[in-house]
Design a protein around this motif. Structure first.
Motif, PDB file in Angstrom:
ATOM      1  N   LEU D  29      26.023  36.729  51.463  1.00 41.37           N
ATOM      2  CA  LEU D  29      25.757  37.524  50.291  1.00 41.37           C
ATOM      3  C   LEU D  29      24.529  38.231  50.097  1.00 41.37           C
ATOM      4  O   LEU D  29      24.375  39.189  49.333  1.00 41.37           O
ATOM      5  N   ASP D  48      26.979  47.434  49.378  1.00 42.88           N
ATOM      6  CA  ASP D  48      28.315  47.969  49.319  1.00 42.88           C
ATOM      7  C   ASP D  48      29.205  46.882  49.816  1.00 42.88           C
ATOM      8  O   ASP D  48      30.522  47.061  49.415  1.00 42.88           O
ATOM      9  N   LYS D  49      28.832  46.051  50.541  1.00 46.43           N
ATOM     10  CA  LYS D  49      30.130  45.115  51.129  1.00 46.43           C
ATOM     11  C   LYS D  49      30.425  43.922  49.897  1.00 46.43           C
ATOM     12  O   LYS D  49      31.370  43.516  50.102  1.00 46.43           O
ATOM     13  N   LEU D  50      29.528  44.027  48.819  1.00 48.14           N
ATOM     14  CA  LEU D  50      29.954  43.359  47.712  1.00 48.14           C
ATOM     15  C   LEU D  50      30.828  43.906  46.665  1.00 48.14           C
ATOM     16  O   LEU D  50      31.184  43.234  45.782  1.00 48.14           O
ATOM     17  N   THR D  51      31.256  45.077  46.729  1.00 46.48           N
ATOM     18  CA  THR D  51      32.164  45.973  45.777  1.00 46.48           C
ATOM     19  C   THR D  51      33.439  45.195  45.696  1.00 46.48           C
ATOM     20  O   THR D  51      34.051  45.145  46.810  1.00 46.48           O
ATOM     21  N   GLY D  52      33.789  45.205  44.424  1.00 44.25           N
ATOM     22  CA  GLY D  52      34.993  44.556  43.998  1.00 44.25           C
ATOM     23  C   GLY D  52      35.920  45.639  43.717  1.00 44.25           C
ATOM     24  O   GLY D  52      36.956  45.936  44.402  1.00 44.25           O
ATOM     25  N   ASN D  53      35.698  46.127  42.280  1.00 50.63           N
ATOM     26  CA  ASN D  53      36.646  47.310  41.798  1.00 50.63           C
ATOM     27  C   ASN D  53      36.625  48.362  42.773  1.00 50.63           C
ATOM     28  O   ASN D  53      35.810  49.065  43.230  1.00 50.63           O
ATOM     29  N   HIS D  60      32.145  42.854  42.967  1.00 48.97           N
ATOM     30  CA  HIS D  60      33.227  41.846  43.089  1.00 48.97           C
ATOM     31  C   HIS D  60      33.226  40.806  41.851  1.00 48.97           C
ATOM     32  O   HIS D  60      32.241  40.118  42.029  1.00 48.97           O
ATOM     33  N   GLY D  61      34.226  40.271  41.261  1.00 51.91           N
ATOM     34  CA  GLY D  61      34.035  39.281  40.263  1.00 51.91           C
ATOM     35  C   GLY D  61      33.860  37.817  41.202  1.00 51.91           C
ATOM     36  O   GLY D  61      33.400  36.985  40.502  1.00 51.91           O
ATOM     37  N   GLY D  62      34.328  37.937  42.107  1.00 50.56           N
ATOM     38  CA  GLY D  62      34.001  36.756  43.092  1.00 50.56           C
ATOM     39  C   GLY D  62      32.485  36.611  43.446  1.00 50.56           C
ATOM     40  O   GLY D  62      31.770  35.395  43.522  1.00 50.56           O
ATOM     41  N   VAL D  63      31.910  37.657  43.534  1.00 46.97           N
ATOM     42  CA  VAL D  63      30.215  37.465  43.625  1.00 46.97           C
ATOM     43  C   VAL D  63      29.524  37.113  42.730  1.00 46.97           C
ATOM     44  O   VAL D  63      28.529  36.382  42.880  1.00 46.97           O
TER      45      VAL D  63
END
Lengths: 155, 155, 155, 155
Positions: D29, D48-53, D60-63
Motif C-alpha cells: 500500500l 493510482d493503483k489504490l483507486t476504488g470507484n 478504494h474503500g478497502g484501502v
C-alpha cells in the motif's frame, strides 16, 4: 437462593435464572426465556408501552437492541459454560459479574410490527475470554425484523 | 394537536414533541428532552427498573442502546430540518413516518453506573436521504459510558 | 467501451466490467469475479504480498475488509439493477458514480489462512436508495474466515 | 534481527518495526509509520493503483479500511505495552502472535480524494485482554474521510 450446583446443567440454570429474575429491565420489557432441547430464545408479546416510532405502531429500536443484546450475552455465556469442564466451573462463576457486552451492531431490516417477537442467537467466534454472536429478531409470522452482531467479554 | 408551523422552528418543536409525547417507550424509560441554545440532549435519572447486570447495579445495555438510538435519530432529523428551506419543509414532514434507523453500533466503555445519564449526538455525515451520527452517553460526573454510531434513513 | 445495452443483463455486464477493469485496487489484490447462474462471487489466490500478521502467514485484515466491501457493494448494485424495470435503467446508470459504502462492520472469525479465498454476499435489506448486505469470506477448504455487514448508498 | 530490549521503549520499537517491515501488505500500500513525541500515525501518498470507484479518482474503500485497521491494531498494542511494567513485558511479547482484530466498523464520510492520507487512532477502552480504539482518516487538507471503531484482542 438455592445452592449452586457446579455442573454444566447447574450453572446453566443459575445463569438463566439470573437473567430472568435479577435483571429488572428484562422484566420491565416483559421478556420470557424459553428453553427447548439445547437452545434458548427470548419471547416478548407486543405491548403499547414498547412503541417507538411516534407515527406507526412499531417497536422502539431500543427494544430491539435490548432483546438482541440480552440473547447475545446469554448465548455467549451459556456457550462458555458448555465448553468448560466441571472442575473449572467454579472459576467461571466467579467471572460472571464482569462479563458483559464490548460492542454490538444492530441492523434494522423491517419495521418491528407483530403480536409477538422472538430473539435467537448463535456463537460465531468462540473463545475463553471473548465470544462473538449473531442474533436475530423475528415476529410471530417469521418476518425477519433485525440482525445483531455482538462481541462479549467473558471475564 | 395545534397546527404545525412550517418554519424550521415550528418543525423542530413538532419533532421534539413527537419524540417526547408520542413514543411511549421513551416515557417508560423516563427520558427527558433538554434543549439548550441550538443543541438537544437526553437525560434520564437512575431507576432500579433499568438495572441490567444481575450482579451489579448498572444500566442494562439495552437502556444505553435505547438512549443512543433515540438521540441519534433525533439529531439526524433535526439536522435535516435545519438544512431544509421553508418551502420544502412540508415535503420533509410527509417523510417523517418513514424515517428510522438503518444500523447502529454501540461501544460499551464503562459499567453504566451513576445517578443521572446524559446522551448527546452529532451528525458526522449529512445527506438528504441518509445521515450518520455519533452519539455519547455520560453519567452526571462526566464518566464516559458508551459511544454509538448510527446510520439513519431520512425518508 | 462498447455501447451500453440498457437491459438488466446489459447493465449487469457493464457493472461487473467496471469493478473488474476500472478499479485498479482490485487488480492489485488479484481479485477474480466469478459469475455462476444468477450469483457472483470474488476469488483471490494466496499471495505473499497480502500477508498481514507479521508473525504468521495470514491475510492482512485490510485484504479481508477489501474483499468484503467489494462483494457487498457489487451485490447491492446488482440487486438494484435486478429490481429496476428496463425503462428506468438509464436513470440508475447515471447514479452509478455516486453509489458507495456508507458503513461496514467486519467480524474476524479465524486467521486468514488458505490457498484461495472466496467472498460472497447477499442483500438483507433492499431499498431504492439504501441497501444492506451480509458478506462472508471462506477459504478453499470452506473454513469461515470473516463475516461482513455493509450499508450501501444507491445514489 | 537485533536482540529485543525488554523495556517499554525497546518493545515499542520492536512492534513498530514488525508492522513496518514484516507486514508485506503495508508495504504494497505504501504505508509510512510516523512517530512524533508520544504518538504514531500512518501516512500514505495517493497512488493510482489504490483507486476504488471506477468512475472517480478516489481511494478504494478497502484501502481506507486497511489503514484504519492497521493504525487501530498498532495503537491498541502500543497502549498495552505502555501500561505493562518492565517485568511483565516478556510475557506480553509472547502474546504478540495471537493479537489481532476481533471486529471493526468503518464509516465512510467523504470520497477518499487527496494527495496524501493520514490515519490516527486512540484507545477508548483499555484492558489487559481486549482494547477498543477509534480511528480517523484525513487527507492532507484536513478533510475527514472516514471514522473507524475497532475491537482488538491482546492475546
Amino acid at each position: 437462593m438455592t445452592e449452586l450446583q457446579l455442573t454444566q446443567t447447574g450453572v446453566i440454570d443459575h445463569v438463566i435464572k439470573l437473567f430472568q429474575e435479577n435483571m429488572p429491565f428484562n422484566q420491565l420489557l416483559g421478556v420470557r426465556f424459553v428453553t427447548e432441547d439445547d437452545s434458548i430464545r427470548l419471547e416478548i408479546p407486543w405491548d403499547d408501552k414498547l412503541t417507538g416510532n411516534p407515527l406507526q405502531k412499531i417497536l422502539h429500536g431500543g427494544v430491539t437492541a435490548s432483546l438482541l443484546d440480552t440473547i447475545g450475552g446469554l448465548t455467549a455465556i451459556l456457550s462458555a459454560v458448555k465448553q468448560t469442564q466441571d472442575g473449572h466451573l467454579a472459576e467461571l462463576v466467579t467471572r460472571l459479574p464482569t462479563m458483559g457486552t464490548v460492542d454490538m451492531r444492530v441492523d434494522y431490516l423491517r419495521p418491528g410490527r407483530g403480536k409477538r417477537f422472538i430473539a435467537t442467537g448463535q456463537v460465531i467466534r468462540k473463545g475463553s475470554r471473548v465470544a462473538v454472536c449473531r442474533m436475530e429478531l423475528h415476529n410471530e409470522r417469521g418476518d425477519h425484523i433485525a440482525f445483531g452482531t455482538g462481541t462479549y467479554m467473558l471475564g
